[in-house]
Motif scaffolding. Structure first.
Motif, PDB file in Angstrom:
ATOM      1  N   LYS A  82     -34.992   5.872-129.157  1.00 49.32           N
ATOM      2  CA  LYS A  82     -36.389   6.083-129.546  1.00 49.32           C
ATOM      3  C   LYS A  82     -37.024   7.061-128.565  1.00 49.32           C
ATOM      4  N   HIS A  83     -37.860   7.938-129.101  1.00 44.30           N
ATOM      5  CA  HIS A  83     -38.534   8.940-128.269  1.00 44.30           C
ATOM      6  C   HIS A  83     -39.709   8.278-127.559  1.00 44.30           C
ATOM      7  N   VAL A  84     -39.610   8.176-126.254  1.00 42.67           N
ATOM      8  CA  VAL A  84     -40.702   7.558-125.494  1.00 42.67           C
ATOM      9  C   VAL A  84     -41.236   8.556-124.477  1.00 42.67           C
ATOM     10  N   GLU A  85     -42.415   8.266-123.986  1.00 47.51           N
ATOM     11  CA  GLU A  85     -42.972   9.067-122.885  1.00 47.51           C
ATOM     12  C   GLU A  85     -42.648   8.285-121.614  1.00 47.51           C
ATOM     13  N   ILE A  86     -41.744   8.850-120.809  1.00 45.83           N
ATOM     14  CA  ILE A  86     -41.272   8.110-119.628  1.00 45.83           C
ATOM     15  C   ILE A  86     -42.406   7.925-118.602  1.00 45.83           C
ATOM     16  N   ILE A  87     -42.580   6.703-118.150  1.00 47.27           N
ATOM     17  CA  ILE A  87     -43.548   6.407-117.085  1.00 47.27           C
ATOM     18  C   ILE A  87     -42.931   6.909-115.773  1.00 47.27           C
ATOM     19  N   PRO A  88     -43.671   7.669-114.960  1.00 47.12           N
ATOM     20  CA  PRO A  88     -43.036   8.330-113.798  1.00 47.12           C
ATOM     21  C   PRO A  88     -42.787   7.404-112.607  1.00 47.12           C
ATOM     22  N   ILE A  89     -42.228   6.242-112.905  1.00 46.49           N
ATOM     23  CA  ILE A  89     -41.965   5.255-111.843  1.00 46.49           C
ATOM     24  C   ILE A  89     -40.541   4.742-111.987  1.00 46.49           C
ATOM     25  N   GLU A  90     -39.812   4.650-110.863  1.00 41.50           N
ATOM     26  CA  GLU A  90     -38.498   4.006-110.869  1.00 41.50           C
ATOM     27  C   GLU A  90     -38.720   2.567-110.438  1.00 41.50           C
ATOM     28  N   PHE A  91     -38.325   1.638-111.278  1.00 37.43           N
ATOM     29  CA  PHE A  91     -38.510   0.207-111.000  1.00 37.43           C
ATOM     30  C   PHE A  91     -37.197  -0.327-110.442  1.00 37.43           C
ATOM     31  N   ILE A  92     -37.245  -0.808-109.219  1.00 36.83           N
ATOM     32  CA  ILE A  92     -36.027  -1.296-108.556  1.00 36.83           C
ATOM     33  C   ILE A  92     -36.125  -2.812-108.396  1.00 36.83           C
ATOM     34  N   ARG A 157     -36.844 -10.912-116.317  1.00 43.20           N
ATOM     35  CA  ARG A 157     -35.947 -11.350-117.402  1.00 43.20           C
ATOM     36  C   ARG A 157     -34.682 -10.500-117.459  1.00 43.20           C
ATOM     37  N   ILE A 158     -34.841  -9.192-117.259  1.00 41.31           N
ATOM     38  CA  ILE A 158     -33.677  -8.288-117.280  1.00 41.31           C
ATOM     39  C   ILE A 158     -32.733  -8.687-116.147  1.00 41.31           C
ATOM     40  N   ASN A 159     -33.334  -8.930-114.976  1.00 40.30           N
ATOM     41  CA  ASN A 159     -32.520  -9.312-113.819  1.00 40.30           C
ATOM     42  C   ASN A 159     -31.789 -10.631-114.081  1.00 40.30           C
ATOM     43  N   ASP A 160     -32.510 -11.634-114.574  1.00 38.89           N
ATOM     44  CA  ASP A 160     -31.882 -12.943-114.853  1.00 38.89           C
ATOM     45  C   ASP A 160     -30.706 -12.776-115.792  1.00 38.89           C
ATOM     46  N   PHE A 161     -30.922 -12.012-116.853  1.00 40.85           N
ATOM     47  CA  PHE A 161     -29.862 -11.843-117.844  1.00 40.85           C
ATOM     48  C   PHE A 161     -28.661 -11.108-117.231  1.00 40.85           C
ATOM     49  N   PHE A 176     -30.669  -2.902-108.929  1.00 39.95           N
ATOM     50  CA  PHE A 176     -30.617  -1.902-110.007  1.00 39.95           C
ATOM     51  C   PHE A 176     -31.961  -1.200-110.128  1.00 39.95           C
ATOM     52  N   LYS A 177     -31.891  -0.078-110.843  1.00 45.79           N
ATOM     53  CA  LYS A 177     -33.104   0.711-111.109  1.00 45.79           C
ATOM     54  C   LYS A 177     -33.238   0.876-112.617  1.00 45.79           C
ATOM     55  N   VAL A 178     -34.431   0.674-113.138  1.00 45.63           N
ATOM     56  CA  VAL A 178     -34.662   0.950-114.559  1.00 45.63           C
ATOM     57  C   VAL A 178     -35.931   1.773-114.724  1.00 45.63           C
ATOM     58  N   GLU A 179     -36.049   2.350-115.912  1.00 49.98           N
ATOM     59  CA  GLU A 179     -37.250   3.118-116.234  1.00 49.98           C
ATOM     60  C   GLU A 179     -37.827   2.592-117.542  1.00 49.98           C
ATOM     61  N   LEU A 193     -38.321  -0.598-122.408  1.00 46.66           N
ATOM     62  CA  LEU A 193     -37.223  -0.288-121.482  1.00 46.66           C
ATOM     63  C   LEU A 193     -36.468   0.941-122.008  1.00 46.66           C
ATOM     64  N   ALA A 194     -36.184   1.902-121.112  1.00 41.75           N
ATOM     65  CA  ALA A 194     -35.592   3.168-121.570  1.00 41.75           C
ATOM     66  C   ALA A 194     -34.469   3.607-120.621  1.00 41.75           C
ATOM     67  N   ASP A 195     -34.110   4.884-120.672  1.00 39.03           N
ATOM     68  CA  ASP A 195     -33.138   5.507-119.757  1.00 39.03           C
ATOM     69  C   ASP A 195     -31.738   4.895-119.916  1.00 39.03           C
ATOM     70  N   GLU A 196     -31.131   4.414-118.853  1.00 34.64           N
ATOM     71  CA  GLU A 196     -29.777   3.854-118.931  1.00 34.64           C
ATOM     72  C   GLU A 196     -29.647   2.706-117.938  1.00 34.64           C
ATOM     73  N   ILE A 197     -28.681   1.831-118.184  1.00 36.34           N
ATOM     74  CA  ILE A 197     -28.297   0.826-117.178  1.00 36.34           C
ATOM     75  C   ILE A 197     -26.785   0.917-117.073  1.00 36.34           C
ATOM     76  N   SER A 198     -26.306   1.355-115.929  1.00 35.62           N
ATOM     77  CA  SER A 198     -24.874   1.638-115.772  1.00 35.62           C
ATOM     78  C   SER A 198     -24.520   1.535-114.288  1.00 35.62           C
ATOM     79  N   PRO A 199     -23.252   1.706-113.933  1.00 32.86           N
ATOM     80  CA  PRO A 199     -22.922   1.682-112.497  1.00 32.86           C
ATOM     81  C   PRO A 199     -23.558   2.844-111.716  1.00 32.86           C
TER      82      PRO A 199
END
Ligand code: TMP
Ligand code: ASP
Length: 260
Positions: A82-92, A157-161, A176-179, A193-199
């Protein structure tokens, strides 16, 4: 959906337009960077593995009610999102202290944190993604209070899962870091939740040996990055144990061809 022109090129991914403005194609490159682009390399096969691992994690998150931008994987390197407008914050989110936290505050590497620690960094390579507080976020209007409150709840919730998912395959989710992005939903703006979750974006340590199975292998010159990412994919059940897939197999042009 037709692939259109390149909209944005980041360090590890490229975003292409489609013929529907609400959707874009996310292409995973083999480029690896660290320390805000100071260290660079091409690691053959990394993009393919991250595409698969991120798809797996985001699909599973969706199944437990954590909505995200992933629509479907299109091929070895691309996803429709989905086309989103990325919030300019890295959430760690951190469960064990390591990396910049230990350097910044002198905390002993490997210290287990009683509760997950959330940190915010401004997404700005030139400034080195500096750590910011919620007050900075609100003062400079990078996100609203409502958005951050919603995101904070999702981060837990993401972390718990993910802690549970990785624990089940003998891996510690260290951090981890998410955007997140903004998306219009029935005329209202929502966060997604956007971007990627990977190693590339998580620290993953083997449960027994603490062997690093993530991008720290590149950051800290530990070598064997592809083997480590393959190990993560195998444990998650994405690659089969017996399939001795070599990096080069990932690169076969036939497999990479875009299905339109
Ligand atoms: P840090 O300890 O270097 O601050 O990293 C914390 C987590 O965030 C770690 O899992 C790596 C990830 N990360 C990114 O995905 N992108 C980045 O630009 C940075 C700095 C960290
Ligand atoms: N992603 C950042 C970079 O490309 C930092 C990192 O992941 O270590 O430089």
């Amino acid at each position: 959906m037709k692939k259109g022109k390149k909209l944005y090129e980041g360090k590890a991914k490229v975003i292409f337009a489609t013929d529907n403005k609400d959707f874009v194609i996310q292409h995973f490159k083999d480029d690896a960077t660290a320390f805000n682009n100071q260290k660079k390399a091409k690691i053959e096969g990394k993009g393919v593995l991250n595409n698969r691992i991120s798809e797996h994690i985001l699909m599973n998150l969706n199944q437990v009610g954590i909505k995200n931008h992933l629509v479907k994987r299109l091929n070895m390197r691309e996803q429709l999102i989905k086309h989103v407008e990325i919030i300019p914050i890295e959430f760690i989110v951190r469960n064990i202290a390591t990396g910049s936290l230990t350097k910044r505050l002198g905390i002993e590497d490997g210290t287990i944190l009683e509760d997950p620690l959330i940190e915010y960094c401004l997404k700005n390579d030139e400034l080195g993604d500096p750590l910011i507080s919620k007050e900075h976020i609100y003062t400079f209007k990078w996100a609203t209070k409502k958005e951050i409150e919603k995101i904070d709840k999702q981060l837990v919730r993401i972390n718990d899962f993910m802690v549970g998912m990785f624990r089940g395959v003998g891996i510690k989710l260290v951090d981890f870091k998410v955007e997140f992005g903004r998306i219009k939903n029935n005329g209202k703006t929502d966060v997604l939740l956007a971007d990627e979750i990977s190693p590339d974006t998580c620290r993953l340590w083997d449960n027994k040996t603490d062997k690093k199975l993530d991008k720290d292998r590149f950051r800290n010159n530990l070598g064997n990055l592809i083997n480590a990412y393959q190990e993560v994919a195998k444990r998650l059940g994405i690659l089969h144990e017996q399939s001795n897939i070599q990096t080069v197999n990932f690169e076969k042009p036939k497999a990479v061809k875009n299905k339109k």
